[in-house]
Design a protein around this motif. Structure first.
Motif, mmCIF file in Angstrom:
data_model
loop_
_atom_site.group_PDB
_atom_site.id
_atom_site.type_symbol
_atom_site.label_atom_id
_atom_site.label_comp_id
_atom_site.label_asym_id
_atom_site.label_seq_id
_atom_site.Cartn_x
_atom_site.Cartn_y
_atom_site.Cartn_z
ATOM 1 N N GLU A 196 16.246 5.212 10.260
ATOM 2 C CA GLU A 196 17.474 4.675 9.663
ATOM 3 C C GLU A 196 17.775 3.284 10.193
ATOM 4 O O GLU A 196 18.935 2.892 10.395
ATOM 5 N N ASN A 197 16.711 2.539 10.410
ATOM 6 C CA ASN A 197 16.828 1.149 10.858
ATOM 7 C C ASN A 197 16.684 0.270 9.611
ATOM 8 O O ASN A 197 15.599 -0.188 9.267
ATOM 9 N N ASP A 198 17.806 0.050 8.935
ATOM 10 C CA ASP A 198 17.792 -0.526 7.582
ATOM 11 C C ASP A 198 17.218 -1.938 7.528
ATOM 12 O O ASP A 198 16.421 -2.257 6.638
ATOM 13 N N ALA A 199 17.607 -2.784 8.462
ATOM 14 C CA ALA A 199 17.183 -4.188 8.416
ATOM 15 C C ALA A 199 15.665 -4.316 8.531
ATOM 16 O O ALA A 199 15.020 -5.047 7.772
ATOM 17 N N VAL A 200 15.079 -3.583 9.497
ATOM 18 C CA VAL A 200 13.623 -3.647 9.690
ATOM 19 C C VAL A 200 12.913 -3.030 8.499
ATOM 20 O O VAL A 200 11.878 -3.522 8.040
ATOM 21 N N MET A 201 13.494 -1.943 7.959
ATOM 22 C CA MET A 201 12.883 -1.277 6.805
ATOM 23 C C MET A 201 12.807 -2.223 5.601
ATOM 24 O O MET A 201 11.767 -2.353 4.958
ATOM 25 N N ILE A 202 13.923 -2.904 5.305
ATOM 26 C CA ILE A 202 13.952 -3.815 4.151
ATOM 27 C C ILE A 202 12.913 -4.913 4.324
ATOM 28 O O ILE A 202 12.150 -5.220 3.398
ATOM 29 N N LYS A 203 12.888 -5.512 5.513
ATOM 30 C CA LYS A 203 11.938 -6.610 5.756
ATOM 31 C C LYS A 203 10.491 -6.141 5.625
ATOM 32 O O LYS A 203 9.649 -6.814 5.026
ATOM 33 N N ALA A 204 10.198 -4.978 6.178
ATOM 34 C CA ALA A 204 8.827 -4.468 6.143
ATOM 35 C C ALA A 204 8.395 -4.158 4.709
ATOM 36 O O ALA A 204 7.260 -4.462 4.309
ATOM 37 N N TYR A 205 9.298 -3.542 3.915
ATOM 38 C CA TYR A 205 8.967 -3.266 2.505
ATOM 39 C C TYR A 205 8.724 -4.571 1.749
ATOM 40 O O TYR A 205 7.786 -4.694 0.952
ATOM 41 N N GLN A 206 9.584 -5.572 1.993
ATOM 42 C CA GLN A 206 9.436 -6.849 1.298
ATOM 43 C C GLN A 206 8.138 -7.543 1.717
ATOM 44 O O GLN A 206 7.441 -8.136 0.891
ATOM 45 N N ASP A 207 7.819 -7.446 3.017
ATOM 46 C CA ASP A 207 6.557 -8.030 3.498
ATOM 47 C C ASP A 207 5.361 -7.350 2.842
ATOM 48 O O ASP A 207 4.367 -8.016 2.496
ATOM 49 N N TYR A 208 5.478 -6.039 2.662
ATOM 50 C CA TYR A 208 4.386 -5.308 1.990
ATOM 51 C C TYR A 208 4.201 -5.836 0.577
ATOM 52 O O TYR A 208 3.077 -6.109 0.126
ATOM 53 N N VAL A 209 5.291 -5.994 -0.141
ATOM 54 C CA VAL A 209 5.230 -6.492 -1.521
ATOM 55 C C VAL A 209 4.631 -7.899 -1.557
ATOM 56 O O VAL A 209 3.756 -8.198 -2.381
ATOM 57 N N ASP A 210 5.100 -8.754 -0.648
ATOM 58 C CA ASP A 210 4.631 -10.144 -0.623
ATOM 59 C C ASP A 210 3.137 -10.230 -0.301
ATOM 60 O O ASP A 210 2.388 -10.970 -0.967
ATOM 61 N N LYS A 211 2.694 -9.504 0.720
ATOM 62 C CA LYS A 211 1.288 -9.546 1.134
ATOM 63 C C LYS A 211 0.375 -8.995 0.033
ATOM 64 O O LYS A 211 -0.726 -9.504 -0.193
ATOM 65 N N THR A 212 0.846 -7.959 -0.632
ATOM 66 C CA THR A 212 0.045 -7.350 -1.695
ATOM 67 C C THR A 212 -0.029 -8.280 -2.910
ATOM 68 O O THR A 212 -1.097 -8.430 -3.529
ATOM 69 N N THR A 213 1.089 -8.909 -3.224
ATOM 70 C CA THR A 213 1.133 -9.833 -4.360
ATOM 71 C C THR A 213 0.153 -10.992 -4.157
ATOM 72 O O THR A 213 -0.477 -11.462 -5.119
ATOM 73 N N GLN A 214 0.026 -11.446 -2.935
ATOM 74 C CA GLN A 214 -0.887 -12.557 -2.609
ATOM 75 C C GLN A 214 -2.343 -12.216 -2.939
ATOM 76 O O GLN A 214 -3.160 -13.109 -3.123
ATOM 77 N N LYS A 215 -2.638 -10.931 -3.050
ATOM 78 C CA LYS A 215 -4.024 -10.521 -3.299
ATOM 79 C C LYS A 215 -4.402 -10.599 -4.780
ATOM 80 O O LYS A 215 -5.555 -10.374 -5.142
ATOM 81 N N GLY A 216 -3.416 -10.871 -5.629
ATOM 82 C CA GLY A 216 -3.741 -11.139 -7.024
ATOM 83 C C GLY A 216 -3.528 -9.986 -7.988
ATOM 84 O O GLY A 216 -3.180 -8.865 -7.609
ATOM 85 N N ALA A 217 -3.764 -10.317 -9.263
ATOM 86 C CA ALA A 217 -3.472 -9.384 -10.362
ATOM 87 C C ALA A 217 -4.280 -8.100 -10.281
ATOM 88 O O ALA A 217 -3.797 -7.015 -10.630
ATOM 89 N N GLU A 218 -5.523 -8.201 -9.839
ATOM 90 C CA GLU A 218 -6.382 -7.006 -9.767
ATOM 91 C C GLU A 218 -5.784 -5.968 -8.823
ATOM 92 O O GLU A 218 -5.784 -4.766 -9.112
ATOM 93 N N GLU A 219 -5.279 -6.440 -7.694
ATOM 94 C CA GLU A 219 -4.662 -5.533 -6.727
ATOM 95 C C GLU A 219 -3.379 -4.940 -7.313
ATOM 96 O O GLU A 219 -3.110 -3.738 -7.168
ATOM 97 N N LEU A 220 -2.579 -5.771 -7.953
ATOM 98 C CA LEU A 220 -1.294 -5.315 -8.502
ATOM 99 C C LEU A 220 -1.471 -4.312 -9.647
ATOM 100 O O LEU A 220 -0.573 -3.524 -9.927
ATOM 101 N N ALA A 221 -2.640 -4.335 -10.281
ATOM 102 C CA ALA A 221 -2.883 -3.442 -11.418
ATOM 103 C C ALA A 221 -3.227 -2.017 -10.987
ATOM 104 O O ALA A 221 -3.226 -1.096 -11.815
ATOM 105 N N LYS A 222 -3.487 -1.820 -9.701
ATOM 106 C CA LYS A 222 -3.876 -0.485 -9.229
ATOM 107 C C LYS A 222 -2.688 0.472 -9.317
ATOM 108 O O LYS A 222 -1.581 0.139 -8.845
ATOM 109 N N PRO A 223 -2.888 1.671 -9.876
ATOM 110 C CA PRO A 223 -1.781 2.635 -10.002
ATOM 111 C C PRO A 223 -1.129 2.963 -8.662
ATOM 112 O O PRO A 223 0.108 3.089 -8.590
#
Length: 555
Positions: free
Chosen positions: A478-505
């Protein structure tokens, strides 16, 4: 009578020359690592001439290098009375003093061993240098210092240069080692060990192809020089470790070269033990069991055989034999215990306490085994590298609490080659163990999981899964601030890998998880932000029921 005297002198000279030749042959056998052959030759010389101090010294040195200190000491003490180079034996006794951590006594003995030598004498200085190198705690700088004295006396002596090469190599001065080995071989092109060591330097620098080429050059000079095949075996083992795609093929080649080495040296107990150590290195425990039983036939009382029997029995599934063998070995105070002895016995205890289906472990047995494993890690911290596969196996069996305990140990050493991988599994083990309906989450364990994922992120910032699991862990905390940042970092890092990665179910599912969990937190304080993330979810999955319901609530 005069004729008889002349004949006697001639006969004596002939015997002396013969013994000198035999000594040289014994030295060649030692260099070729044919130690049983060398011991037999030296014992024959001593029997024919008990006053041959040099033979006693060489024989004592073989025993000392094979860790049979009592026998070494006997021959050194006998050799002191020898009229022929008896003082060399003081040097052997000096190495025993070094092994006992009695440096003052060693210095005294080295002084007696080198007393009265002329400026041109180098042999005694070379042996003192080697004593420093061969001690249980090698002192390469002292070896270099005394060998440089010898070099001043005779800079072109091949043995001086060879010993200097070994000393510099031990001191991690590769450049000086190379120069010394090259000089040694140039001074005496029959000194194959010097040429071989040039290949060893290349092996140490991970220039494996060049090392193999260098070793093959030695073989071209003498295909029966056994030690070069051992070096080839160890080189192919290194290739197997560093190039997984060639692992099976390289290990097979390595074992073949080691067999060749054995055939050209000897099958003595000492050689078989060295072979056994190599089999442990390459993980051939079936062959180790065969070798251990052959050693048992040669010497039923040698305690080290229990070590090999114990290792082989554990890896081959005979936990009872492994337990009795290793407990017998470790309980003997005369035995030199190494980290792997404790670690293997600890794993034996855990395996013995594991159910037949592998889905549960007796808590008492696990605790006892873990305590023994810790003893091994205390002896040799880098031995945590051996725990990676153990922890992974427990993880695969969904024994997450036990896996976490193993990975907690293996992540304690940042120098471990598995440090990153172990932190990943440590965090995952703690997370899964505390994300179950049947247990109350332990905040301390989850904080450790968070720290493990943070370690992974520092070491490998592009590994996006670490951000995802850090977010999930902080959701449980229940550490909200760290959770939000970590989820956003996950999205950002994954997005950087391109459309092929984002297309995975699977990635889409994880993005939805991230967006919905961030929206939950923002719904308490910032409804605009919450709606923004819920709409991101719907952009991926327009029918996502949670997002649809949450948006209605926010309106």
């Amino acid at each position: 009578m005069n004729k008889f005297k002349i004949f006697s002198v001639a006969l004596l000279a002939s015997v002396t020359v013969s013994q000198a030749q035999d000594i040289n042959q014994a030295k060649k056998a030692i260099d070729a690592e044919q130690f049983d052959k060398a011991k037999s030759m030296l014992k024959s010389i001593i029997k024919a001439k008990p006053s041959n101090g040099r033979a006693s010294f060489l024989l004592g040195n073989i025993y000392l290098n094979q860790s049979v200190t009592d026998s070494a000491k006997i021959y050194f003490q006998k050799g002191l009375a020898g009229s022929d180079n008896g003082k060399l034996n003081y040097i052997g006794l000096g190495q025993i003093d070094l092994d006992s951590n009695n440096k003052a006594a060693a210095q005294t003995n080295f002084g007696l061993g080198t007393k009265g030598i002329s400026k041109k004498d180098v042999e005694e200085l070379v042996y003192v240098g080697r004593a420093y190198m061969n001690a249980e705690k090698p002192d390469y700088k002292s070896a270099i210092a005394i060998l440089n004295r010898a070099k001043i006396n005779n800079p072109s002596d091949a043995q001086v240069q060879l010993a200097l090469g070994d000393a510099y190599f031990g001191d991690n001065n590769q450049n000086e080692a190379y120069v010394a080995y090259r000089n040694a071989f140039q001074a005496d092109n029959s000194l194959l060990r010097a040429k071989m060591q040039l290949g060893v330097l290349l092996k140490g620098a991970k220039s494996y192809d060049e090392a193999i080429k260098a070793f093959n050059e030695v073989i071209a000079l003498n295909p029966n020089y056994g030690p070069v095949y051992r070096e080839l075996a160890e080189t192919y083992y290194k290739i197997a470790r560093n190039k997984p795609s060639k692992s099976v093929e390289s290990l097979k080649t390595a074992i073949g070269f080691y067999d060749k080495y054995m055939s050209l040296t000897d099958y003595s107990l000492a050689s078989r033990m060295r072979h056994a150590d190599f089999l442990i290195l390459v993980g051939d425990y079936k062959a180790l069991e065969i070798e251990a039983n052959k050693m048992k036939q040669l010497d039923k009382v040698n305690p080290r055989i229990l070590r090999y029997l114990g290792y082989a029995a554990y890896e081959n599934g005979n936990v009872d034999l492994a337990k009795t063998s290793l407990e017998s070995f470790i309980s003997n105070p005369a035995n030199k215990i190494i980290a792997k002895d404790y670690i293997t016995l600890g794993l034996v205890k855990i395996k013995k306490g594991t159910s037949a289906d592998g889905l549960s472990v007796n808590p008492t047995a696990f605790k006892e085994g873990l305590a023994i494993i810790k003893k091994g890690i205390d002896l040799l911290p880098i031995a945590v590298e051996d725990l990676n596969e153990v922890g992974k196996k427990l993880f695969a069996q969904k024994l997450f609490k036990e896996a976490a305990a193993i990975f907690e140990l293996s992540t304690s050493n940042k120098e471990s080659r598995n440090y990153l991988d172990d932190n990943v599994y440590y965090g995952l083990s703690l997370y899964y163990d505390n994300n179950r309906k049947d247990v109350k989450a332990d905040p301390i364990a989850l904080q450790k999981a968070d720290a493990a994922f943070a370690n992974v992120i520092v070491a490998s910032p592009d590994y996006q899964e670490a951000y995802l699991y850090r977010a999930r862990t902080n959701r449980l905390l229940e550490n909200d601030a760290v959770m939000i940042k970590a989820y956003q970092d996950y999205v950002d890092k994954t997005t950087q890998k391109g459309a092929e990665e984002l297309a995975k179910p699977a990635v889409k599912t994880k993005f939805i998880e991230a967006y919905n969990n961030i929206a939950v937190i923002y719904s308490k304080t910032d409804k605009v932000k919450a709606k923004e993330y819920l709409n991101k979810t719907l952009a991926i999955d327009p029918a996502n029921q949670y997002a649809l319901d949450a948006l209605k609530t926010l309106k």
